[in-house]
Design an enzyme around this catalytic site. Structure first.
Site, short mmCIF file in Angstrom:
data_model
loop_
_atom_site.label_atom_id
_atom_site.label_comp_id
_atom_site.label_asym_id
_atom_site.label_seq_id
_atom_site.Cartn_x
_atom_site.Cartn_y
_atom_site.Cartn_z
N ASP A 8 0.86 -1.19 0.00
CA ASP A 8 0.00 0.00 0.00
C ASP A 8 0.90 1.25 0.00
O ASP A 8 2.06 1.18 0.43
CB ASP A 8 -0.88 -0.04 1.26
CG ASP A 8 -1.69 1.23 1.45
OD1 ASP A 8 -2.39 1.63 0.51
OD2 ASP A 8 -1.60 1.83 2.54
N ASP A 10 -0.13 5.02 0.95
CA ASP A 10 -0.30 6.00 2.02
C ASP A 10 -0.24 5.36 3.40
O ASP A 10 -0.89 4.35 3.66
CB ASP A 10 -1.64 6.74 1.84
CG ASP A 10 -1.62 7.59 0.58
OD1 ASP A 10 -0.99 8.65 0.60
OD2 ASP A 10 -2.22 7.17 -0.43
#
Length: 265
Positions: A8, A10
């Site tokens: 991922d 953020d």
């Protein structure tokens, strides 16, 4: 031996200053040199995600829009794509207009909203992305989109999610990527299904994959992967289902995962 790692962006790959640290960058390069496929899996639009992917030197397909779009970085070929069902798009627009909620849609990888407000401005700044305002909601609701995003108070969104599930039915997937972001995609637009697709694409088993994330929209991916890793800064619910909890995004948590499970330092 793990052959693919999906990370991922953020609050996972990037720290709170929105940067990939030199130490994490070196770990990504070492994993690639070891023959492992390193990819990103994000709720962000492709345009926003590919900038970070290119900075980090990746040249593989990346998972964007929560899994609704898997697109190759080299030639920008679309490998997997799911749009929110058009009937659901119209219902969400009608609901958000009626209840005066901030709604964003994505058209040809561009961010659109029906009006300019602080939520839109803040989102665009956080994601370093451009936005467009078009008050013609009939037009916006009629265009194919991989994702709809509602921004509001976290507690309010927790109450809204079940109402939208009832309104929209089983053809959509509804998840939170941050406490104040509620995201609506096609039911097959999840990071978990996109990870399965990419594992198959690269000819490896899902048991040979690692997934790393911090938020609830990562849970399908962590549950699918051979090794599901939650960041030290992840929400408690994600840590509960993870096979391993690493350091936080400000402490090179991704580097720690690569060192331990891929490079076996």
């Amino acid at each position: 031996m793990y052959k693919l790692i999906a990370i991922d962006i953020d609050d996972t790959l990037i720290n709170d200053d929105k940067e990939v640290t030199p130490a994490t960058q070196a770990a990504l390069e070492a994993a690639i040199a070891a023959g492992v496929v390193v990819t990103l899996a994000t709720g962000r639009a492709y345009a926003s995600a590919q900038a970070i992917a290119r900075q980090t030197g990746l040249n593989v397909p990346i998972i964007t829009y929560q899994g609704s779009l898997v697109k190759n970085l080299m030639d920008e070929k679309v490998l997997y794509e799911r749009f929110v069902p058009q009937d659901a798009v119209r219902k969400v627009f009608e609901y958000c207009i009626e209840h005066n909620l901030h709604l964003q849609t994505y058209v040809d990888d561009k961010l659109y909203s029906r009006d300019e407000n602080q939520k839109l401005i803040d989102y665009a700044a956080a994601n370093r992305t451009q936005y467009y305002v078009d008050p013609d909601t009939e037009k916006l609701a009629g265009i194919k989109t991989p994702k709809l995003l509602i921004i509001d108070d976290p507690a309010f969104l927790d109450e809204l999610a079940p109402k939208l599930r009832e309104l929209l039915g089983s053809e959509v997937h509804i998840t939170k990527s941050k406490p104040h972001y509620l995201e609506i995609t096609h039911k097959e637009g999840t990071k978990g299904l996109a990870l399965e697709f990419l594992a198959d694409y690269f000819g490896c088993k899902v048991s040979e994959t690692i997934a790393v994330g911090d938020s609830w929209n990562d849970h399908e991916m962590l549950e699918t992967a051979g090794l599901g890793v939650a960041m030290g800064n992840a929400i408690p619910a994600l840590k509960e289902i993870a096979n391993y909890v690493t350091a936080s995004n400000n402490e090179d948590g991704v580097k720690q995962v690569i060192d331990k499970f891929i490079l076996q330092k």
